[in-house]
Scaffold this motif. Structure first.
Motif, PDB file in Angstrom:
ATOM      1  N   VAL A 141     -25.925 -18.664   1.678  1.00  0.00           N
ATOM      2  CA  VAL A 141     -25.017 -17.869   2.117  1.00  0.00           C
ATOM      3  C   VAL A 141     -24.285 -16.743   0.884  1.00  0.00           C
ATOM      4  O   VAL A 141     -24.515 -15.633   1.363  1.00  0.00           O
ATOM      5  N   PHE A 142     -24.268 -17.778  -0.107  1.00  0.00           N
ATOM      6  CA  PHE A 142     -23.989 -16.841  -1.362  1.00  0.00           C
ATOM      7  C   PHE A 142     -24.891 -16.231  -2.137  1.00  0.00           C
ATOM      8  O   PHE A 142     -25.465 -17.055  -2.939  1.00  0.00           O
ATOM      9  N   VAL A 143     -25.437 -15.180  -1.756  1.00  0.00           N
ATOM     10  CA  VAL A 143     -26.796 -14.536  -2.116  1.00  0.00           C
ATOM     11  C   VAL A 143     -26.667 -13.510  -3.312  1.00  0.00           C
ATOM     12  O   VAL A 143     -25.643 -12.813  -3.404  1.00  0.00           O
ATOM     13  N   GLU A 144     -27.844 -13.260  -4.185  1.00  0.00           N
ATOM     14  CA  GLU A 144     -27.557 -12.125  -5.244  1.00  0.00           C
ATOM     15  C   GLU A 144     -27.453 -11.061  -4.556  1.00  0.00           C
ATOM     16  O   GLU A 144     -26.791 -10.115  -4.761  1.00  0.00           O
ATOM     17  N   ARG A 145     -28.310 -10.818  -3.350  1.00  0.00           N
ATOM     18  CA  ARG A 145     -28.207  -9.561  -2.695  1.00  0.00           C
ATOM     19  C   ARG A 145     -28.483  -9.823  -1.258  1.00  0.00           C
ATOM     20  O   ARG A 145     -29.313 -10.514  -0.658  1.00  0.00           O
ATOM     21  N   VAL A 146     -27.665  -9.295  -0.253  1.00  0.00           N
ATOM     22  CA  VAL A 146     -27.735  -9.599   1.179  1.00  0.00           C
ATOM     23  C   VAL A 146     -28.810  -8.541   1.747  1.00  0.00           C
ATOM     24  O   VAL A 146     -29.479  -7.575   1.288  1.00  0.00           O
ATOM     25  N   ASP A 147     -29.442  -9.259   2.719  1.00  0.00           N
ATOM     26  CA  ASP A 147     -30.800  -8.552   3.221  1.00  0.00           C
ATOM     27  C   ASP A 147     -30.357  -7.354   4.279  1.00  0.00           C
ATOM     28  O   ASP A 147     -31.399  -6.532   4.001  1.00  0.00           O
ATOM     29  N   LEU A 148     -29.364  -7.305   4.555  1.00  0.00           N
ATOM     30  CA  LEU A 148     -28.799  -5.983   5.327  1.00  0.00           C
ATOM     31  C   LEU A 148     -27.137  -6.154   5.057  1.00  0.00           C
ATOM     32  O   LEU A 148     -26.731  -7.011   5.510  1.00  0.00           O
ATOM     33  N   VAL A 149     -26.698  -4.859   4.804  1.00  0.00           N
ATOM     34  CA  VAL A 149     -25.219  -4.667   4.438  1.00  0.00           C
ATOM     35  C   VAL A 149     -24.577  -4.418   5.893  1.00  0.00           C
ATOM     36  O   VAL A 149     -24.835  -3.252   6.556  1.00  0.00           O
ATOM     37  N   CYS A 150     -23.723  -5.479   6.461  1.00  0.00           N
ATOM     38  CA  CYS A 150     -22.988  -5.158   7.524  1.00  0.00           C
ATOM     39  C   CYS A 150     -21.499  -4.823   7.361  1.00  0.00           C
ATOM     40  O   CYS A 150     -20.935  -3.783   7.238  1.00  0.00           O
ATOM     41  N   GLY A 151     -20.871  -5.626   6.481  1.00  0.00           N
ATOM     42  CA  GLY A 151     -19.381  -5.602   5.935  1.00  0.00           C
ATOM     43  C   GLY A 151     -19.639  -5.057   4.668  1.00  0.00           C
ATOM     44  O   GLY A 151     -20.693  -5.372   3.693  1.00  0.00           O
ATOM     45  N   VAL A 152     -19.033  -3.972   4.429  1.00  0.00           N
ATOM     46  CA  VAL A 152     -19.154  -3.251   2.984  1.00  0.00           C
ATOM     47  C   VAL A 152     -18.424  -3.874   1.852  1.00  0.00           C
ATOM     48  O   VAL A 152     -17.021  -4.070   2.031  1.00  0.00           O
ATOM     49  N   GLY A 153     -19.062  -4.085   0.778  1.00  0.00           N
ATOM     50  CA  GLY A 153     -18.413  -4.600  -0.441  1.00  0.00           C
ATOM     51  C   GLY A 153     -17.977  -3.751  -1.272  1.00  0.00           C
ATOM     52  O   GLY A 153     -17.892  -2.310  -0.990  1.00  0.00           O
ATOM     53  N   TYR A 154     -17.297  -4.088  -2.493  1.00  0.00           N
ATOM     54  CA  TYR A 154     -16.523  -3.183  -3.343  1.00  0.00           C
ATOM     55  C   TYR A 154     -17.454  -2.005  -3.922  1.00  0.00           C
ATOM     56  O   TYR A 154     -17.019  -1.141  -4.186  1.00  0.00           O
ATOM     57  N   ASP A 155     -18.718  -2.407  -4.282  1.00  0.00           N
ATOM     58  CA  ASP A 155     -19.328  -1.701  -4.861  1.00  0.00           C
ATOM     59  C   ASP A 155     -19.946  -0.382  -4.193  1.00  0.00           C
ATOM     60  O   ASP A 155     -19.832   0.732  -4.491  1.00  0.00           O
ATOM     61  N   ARG A 156     -20.378  -0.718  -2.873  1.00  0.00           N
ATOM     62  CA  ARG A 156     -20.764   0.179  -2.064  1.00  0.00           C
ATOM     63  C   ARG A 156     -19.479   1.078  -1.552  1.00  0.00           C
ATOM     64  O   ARG A 156     -19.736   2.254  -1.299  1.00  0.00           O
ATOM     65  N   ALA A 157     -18.499   0.599  -1.303  1.00  0.00           N
ATOM     66  CA  ALA A 157     -17.152   1.207  -1.052  1.00  0.00           C
ATOM     67  C   ALA A 157     -16.912   2.332  -2.144  1.00  0.00           C
ATOM     68  O   ALA A 157     -16.581   3.632  -1.849  1.00  0.00           O
TER      69      ALA A 157
END
Length: 257
Positions: A141-157
Motif C-alpha cells: 500500500v505504501f509504495v514509492e510510486r503509485v501505479d495510477l494517480v487517482c487522489g492527487v498528492g502534494y507534488d502534483r497539486a
C-alpha cells in the motif's frame, strides 16, 4: 466491579480518525469505512459538534439517524467544490507525497489487478480536505510510486498551480500502525504518532519509501473514559471496529519506540 477492558488497537484507530475532524467547524464529514465512520460520529458527539453527517444519499442526519435537512445533489456539489467537506477515503496504494491509487495495480493498459476505478478521488482531493484510512499498513500500500494517480498528492497539486492547491489538503493518513501527515518542508509523508504497542521500526519496515521520522515520535492519544463509553456502548456496541482492525491491546508498560 469488573475491570474496564484495555484500549484495543482498533479503538486507538477510531480516536486517530476522529481527530481528523477536530476544529473543522460546520463541514460535511464523509467517512468511508467502518472505523472512519465510528470516528466521525465520535467527533461530532464530543469535540466537533458542528459537523454535518449524511445518510450517504440525500439527507443530513443527526446522531440517531433522524433527518435534519435535505441535501440535493446540486448543494452537495457546492460543498464538494468549495472546500466545505472533509473526506476520509481508502487507498490501495499511496506514495510519499500523498498520491493515491484505487483504480488498478500494474500498467493501466493491462493491469494485473482491476480495482474500484478512479471514481471521485481527483475531485475530492483538489476541492476539499481529504484524509486516508488504511487498515493494513504494508509495502503493498505504501509504495514509492503509485501505479495510477487517482487522489492527487502534494507534488502534483503544486505542479498544477494555484487552481489545484486552493482547497487541496491532506490532513492525515491513519493506519493500523499509527498516524502519518505531511508536515515537512517538501510535504513528504511524516510519522506523526505511533499507536501504543507499535515501534518505529515496524512502521519503517512496512513502508515502501523513506519516511520522515522525528527524533521523538509521540503515541496516539488515549481515549477519555467518556469516549470509550461512547465507542463501546453507544456508537459501536456490536464491535464492528474489532473486525476491521485485529490487534491486541498493548501490554502495560509496553514501549513503542
Amino acid at each position: 466491579m469488573s475491570p474496564v477492558p484495555a484500549v484495543t488497537r482498533a479503538e486507538y484507530c477510531v480516536i486517530a480518525c476522529a481527530e481528523a475532524w477536530r476544529d473543522n467547524g460546520e463541514v460535511l464529514a464523509s467517512p468511508m469505512g467502518t472505523i472512519p465512520s465510528i470516528g466521525a460520529r465520535l467527533a461530532r458527539r464530543t469535540f466537533s459538534p458542528d459537523l454535518l453527517m449524511t445518510d450517504g444519499e440525500a439527507l443530513l442526519v443527526g446522531l440517531d439517524g433522524t433527518p435534519e435537512g435535505w441535501l440535493p445533489y446540486r448543494r452537495h456539489l457546492t460543498a464538494v467544490t468549495g472546500g466545505r467537506r472533509h473526506v476520509m477515503m481508502g487507498a490501495s496504494q499511496i506514495d510519499r507525497f500523498g498520491n493515491q491509487n484505487i483504480s488498478c495495480v500494474g500498467d493501466w493498459a493491462r493491469p494485473r489487478r482491476q480495482l474500484l476505478g478512479v471514481r471521485g478521488a481527483p475531485v475530492n482531493t483538489l476541492n476539499n480536505p481529504t484524509s486516508y484510512w488504511i487498515p493494513k499498513h504494508s509495502r503493498r500500500v505504501f509504495v514509492e510510486r503509485v501505479d495510477l494517480v487517482c487522489g492527487v498528492g502534494y507534488d502534483r497539486a503544486a505542479a498544477a498551480g494555484p487552481s489545484a492547491t486552493r482547497f487541496h489538503r491532506i490532513p492525515r493518513v491513519v493506519s493500523d500502525l499509527g498516524v502519518l501527515d505531511f508536515a515537512t518542508p517538501d510535504h513528504s509523508m511524516r510519522l506523526a504518532s505511533l499507536h501504543p504497542g507499535v515501534t518505529v521500526e515496524e512502521v519503517r519496515e512496512a513502508t515502501g519509501f523513506e519516511l520522515s521520522v522525528p527524533a521523538e515520535v509521540p503515541y496516539t492519544r488515549e481515549p477519555s473514559p467518556l469516549e470509550l463509553e461512547l465507542i463501546r456502548a453507544v456508537i459501536d456496541p456490536g464491535g464492528a471496529r474489532e473486525r476491521e482492525v485485529a490487534g491486541p491491546a498493548p501490554r502495560a508498560g509496553e514501549a513503542g519506540h
